[in-house]
Design an enzyme around this catalytic site. Structure first.
Site, PDB file in Angstrom:
ATOM      1  N   ASP A   1       0.804  -0.884  -0.141  1.00 24.59           N
ATOM      2  CA  ASP A   1      -0.121  -0.013  -0.457  1.00 24.59           C
ATOM      3  C   ASP A   1       0.930   1.075  -0.075  1.00 24.59           C
ATOM      4  O   ASP A   1       2.102   0.891  -0.416  1.00 24.59           O
ATOM      5  CB  ASP A   1      -1.069   0.179   1.565  1.00 24.59           C
ATOM      6  CG  ASP A   1      -1.614   1.500   1.589  1.00 24.59           C
ATOM      7  OD1 ASP A   1      -1.950   1.867   0.156  1.00 24.59           O
ATOM      8  OD2 ASP A   1      -1.889   1.688   2.208  1.00 24.59           O
ATOM      9  N   SER A   2       0.121   2.795   0.617  1.00 25.60           N
ATOM     10  CA  SER A   2       1.080   3.155   0.091  1.00 25.60           C
ATOM     11  C   SER A   2       1.913   3.991   1.321  1.00 25.60           C
ATOM     12  O   SER A   2       2.558   4.925   1.570  1.00 25.60           O
ATOM     13  CB  SER A   2       0.538   4.832  -0.604  1.00 25.60           C
ATOM     14  OG  SER A   2      -1.136   4.984   0.493  1.00 25.60           O
TER      15      SER A   2
ATOM     16  N   TYR B   1      -1.350   7.883  -2.757  1.00 29.62           N
ATOM     17  CA  TYR B   1      -1.404   7.722  -3.665  1.00 29.62           C
ATOM     18  C   TYR B   1      -2.595   7.823  -4.644  1.00 29.62           C
ATOM     19  O   TYR B   1      -3.030   8.460  -6.054  1.00 29.62           O
ATOM     20  CB  TYR B   1      -1.658   6.266  -3.521  1.00 29.62           C
ATOM     21  CG  TYR B   1      -0.589   5.637  -4.156  1.00 29.62           C
ATOM     22  CD1 TYR B   1       0.648   5.989  -3.900  1.00 29.62           C
ATOM     23  CD2 TYR B   1      -0.281   3.457  -4.404  1.00 29.62           C
ATOM     24  CE1 TYR B   1       2.222   5.165  -4.161  1.00 29.62           C
ATOM     25  CE2 TYR B   1       0.619   3.183  -4.138  1.00 29.62           C
ATOM     26  CZ  TYR B   1       1.846   3.939  -4.328  1.00 29.62           C
ATOM     27  OH  TYR B   1       3.118   3.304  -4.571  1.00 29.62           O
ATOM     28  N   GLY B   2      -3.578   8.265  -3.636  1.00 25.89           N
ATOM     29  CA  GLY B   2      -5.208   8.695  -4.066  1.00 25.89           C
ATOM     30  C   GLY B   2      -5.474  10.198  -5.004  1.00 25.89           C
ATOM     31  O   GLY B   2      -5.940  10.375  -5.322  1.00 25.89           O
TER      32      GLY B   2
ATOM     33  N   CYS C   1      -4.149  -1.387  -1.877  1.00 27.43           N
ATOM     34  CA  CYS C   1      -4.918  -0.338  -1.961  1.00 27.43           C
ATOM     35  C   CYS C   1      -5.642  -0.556  -3.118  1.00 27.43           C
ATOM     36  O   CYS C   1      -5.741  -0.665  -3.967  1.00 27.43           O
ATOM     37  CB  CYS C   1      -3.143   0.094  -2.486  1.00 27.43           C
ATOM     38  SG  CYS C   1      -3.309   1.919  -3.107  1.00 27.43           S
TER      39      CYS C   1
ATOM     40  N   THR D   1      -6.915   2.733  -4.258  1.00 25.39           N
ATOM     41  CA  THR D   1      -6.071   3.452  -5.452  1.00 25.39           C
ATOM     42  C   THR D   1      -5.671   2.522  -6.561  1.00 25.39           C
ATOM     43  O   THR D   1      -6.090   2.802  -7.434  1.00 25.39           O
ATOM     44  CB  THR D   1      -5.329   4.488  -5.074  1.00 25.39           C
ATOM     45  OG1 THR D   1      -5.874   5.258  -3.832  1.00 25.39           O
ATOM     46  CG2 THR D   1      -5.132   6.200  -6.236  1.00 25.39           C
TER      47      THR D   1
ATOM     48  N   GLU E   1      -2.683   8.661   8.501  1.00 30.40           N
ATOM     49  CA  GLU E   1      -1.221   7.827   8.969  1.00 30.40           C
ATOM     50  C   GLU E   1      -1.039   8.948   9.744  1.00 30.40           C
ATOM     51  O   GLU E   1       0.046   8.417  10.276  1.00 30.40           O
ATOM     52  CB  GLU E   1      -0.593   8.968   7.298  1.00 30.40           C
ATOM     53  CG  GLU E   1      -1.211   7.870   6.512  1.00 30.40           C
ATOM     54  CD  GLU E   1       0.091   6.942   6.192  1.00 30.40           C
ATOM     55  OE1 GLU E   1       0.803   7.112   6.799  1.00 30.40           O
ATOM     56  OE2 GLU E   1      -0.841   5.771   5.337  1.00 30.40           O
TER      57      GLU E   1
ATOM     58  N   CYS F   1     -11.305   2.464   0.172  1.00 26.00           N
ATOM     59  CA  CYS F   1      -9.749   2.353   0.469  1.00 26.00           C
ATOM     60  C   CYS F   1      -9.084   1.797   1.932  1.00 26.00           C
ATOM     61  O   CYS F   1      -9.907   2.125   2.973  1.00 26.00           O
ATOM     62  CB  CYS F   1      -9.441   4.369   1.167  1.00 26.00           C
ATOM     63  SG  CYS F   1      -7.983   4.851   1.631  1.00 26.00           S
ATOM     64  N   THR F   2      -7.917   0.690   1.966  1.00 26.56           N
ATOM     65  CA  THR F   2      -7.442   0.613   2.856  1.00 26.56           C
ATOM     66  C   THR F   2      -7.732   1.022   4.417  1.00 26.56           C
ATOM     67  O   THR F   2      -6.770   0.610   5.066  1.00 26.56           O
ATOM     68  CB  THR F   2      -6.507  -0.185   2.241  1.00 26.56           C
ATOM     69  OG1 THR F   2      -5.641   0.211   2.053  1.00 26.56           O
ATOM     70  CG2 THR F   2      -7.067  -1.739   1.407  1.00 26.56           C
ATOM     71  N   HIS F   3      -7.436   2.399   3.777  1.00 22.48           N
ATOM     72  CA  HIS F   3      -6.635   3.059   5.566  1.00 22.48           C
ATOM     73  C   HIS F   3      -8.287   3.510   6.145  1.00 22.48           C
ATOM     74  O   HIS F   3      -8.228   3.213   7.207  1.00 22.48           O
ATOM     75  CB  HIS F   3      -6.607   4.733   5.284  1.00 22.48           C
ATOM     76  CG  HIS F   3      -5.164   4.232   4.513  1.00 22.48           C
ATOM     77  ND1 HIS F   3      -4.739   4.108   3.642  1.00 22.48           N
ATOM     78  CD2 HIS F   3      -3.750   5.263   5.134  1.00 22.48           C
ATOM     79  CE1 HIS F   3      -3.306   4.596   3.823  1.00 22.48           C
ATOM     80  NE2 HIS F   3      -2.898   5.334   4.427  1.00 22.48           N
TER      81      HIS F   3
HETATM   82  N1  DGL Z   1      -4.562   2.891   0.952  1.00 26.12           N
HETATM   83  C1  DGL Z   1      -4.651   3.622  -0.585  1.00 26.12           C
HETATM   84  C2  DGL Z   1      -6.294   2.839  -1.209  1.00 26.12           C
HETATM   85  O1  DGL Z   1      -7.030   2.045  -0.646  1.00 26.12           O
HETATM   86  C3  DGL Z   1      -4.949   4.788  -0.539  1.00 26.12           C
HETATM   87  C4  DGL Z   1      -4.361   6.156   0.183  1.00 26.12           C
HETATM   88  C5  DGL Z   1      -3.441   6.782  -0.280  1.00 26.12           C
HETATM   89  O2  DGL Z   1      -3.723   7.572  -1.108  1.00 26.12           O
HETATM   90  O3  DGL Z   1      -2.586   7.114  -0.359  1.00 26.12           O
HETATM   91  O4  DGL Z   1      -5.947   3.618  -2.017  1.00 26.12           O
END
Ligand code: DGL
Length: 241
Positions: A6-7, A38-39, A69, A71, A147, A181-183
């Site tokens: 992931d990012s 990444y998003g 991720c 994204t 984050e 989004c996995t966050h």
């Molecule tokens: N965790 C990532 C996702 O699932 C993206 C987070 C980011 O924007 O870096 O989309």
């Protein structure tokens, strides 16, 4: 060894899901923190970064890789075929679950700006059932929130940010919300409180489950190693045996 990337910390939610279901597997995690988030990036750059992430994990000996991720998974179809071999994007299984659990056919999608703009997640849900009504909402600020460690349901900063991010869903009548989004599963307690009765579908959980379903049994058991790759290309750090 199974790689997960992931990012940042988001993919750890998928790593945890893999770990709990495959306690003896060797797992290796890479967070591309140097290029996060990444998003907010464009497709071309995302393709370049995802290829590098896959190369990095393959270089460390990973035979299968979970793209933890949303994204990064959104540009999966644009990757050269070699990068789609034994790599597992998380959108299709997530879409499948959401289409299965909704009762009223109204599904919210909470994801990054890029995931919403590219539309691959919405496309996967529509593939499942074109008559579903979707409400995609971009919430990249929640990535920064997570984050920075604002995930507790008692954290006033997190509470306010989650409430603001979910405001566009008010009046939509959704009964299912995809955490695309996995966050975002880190914020599940707060999201549940804001949207009682709405079924949450986590891309982390569904992605992990799909990889496990595809895994040959002999790859499910190893030495229970857990490795975290260092950024940008340093040594590996064994964390747990
Ligand atoms: N965790 C990532 C996702 O699932 C993206 C987070 C980011 O924007 O870096 O989309």
């Amino acid at each position: 060894m199974i790689g997960v990337f992931d990012s940042g910390v988001g993919g750890l939610t998928a790593l945890a899901a893999l770990r709990s279901r495959l306690p003896r597997a060797d797992l290796c995690y890479f967070a591309d923190t140097g290029n996060a988030p990444y998003g907010t990036k464009r497709e071309e750059e995302l393709c370049r970064l995802v290829r590098a992430d896959i190369d990095r994990l393959r270089g460390a000996g990973c035979r299968r890789i979970l793209i933890a991720c949303g994204t990064a998974s959104s540009i999966y179809d644009r990757l050269p075929v070699g990068y789609r071999l034994h790599t597992y994007p998380i959108l299709a299984p997530t879409a499948k679950r959401a289409a299965r659990v909704t009762k009223n056919g109204r599904i919210g999608i909470l994801a990054t700006e890029a995931t919403v703009r590219i539309g691959a997640l919405a496309g996967e849900v529509k593939k499942e059932n074109p008559s579903l009504t979707l409400f995609p909402v971009a919430a990249s600020p929640l990535v920064t929130l997570v984050e920075e460690g604002h995930t507790s349901d008692r954290d006033p900063i997190a509470k306010r940010a989650v409430r603001e991010a979910l405001a566009p869903f008010s009046g939509c009548g959704i009964d299912t919300l995809i955490l695309g989004c996995t966050h975002f599963p880190r914020l599940s307690a707060l999201i549940r409180r804001e949207m009682p009765g709405v079924h949450l579908v986590s891309a982390s959980e569904e992605g992990a489950r799909a990889l496990i379903d595809a895994l040959p049994p002999e790859e499910a058991a190893g030495g229970a190693r857990l490795l975290f790759l260092k950024e940008p290309s340093g040594e590996e750090s064994p964390v747990k045996k």
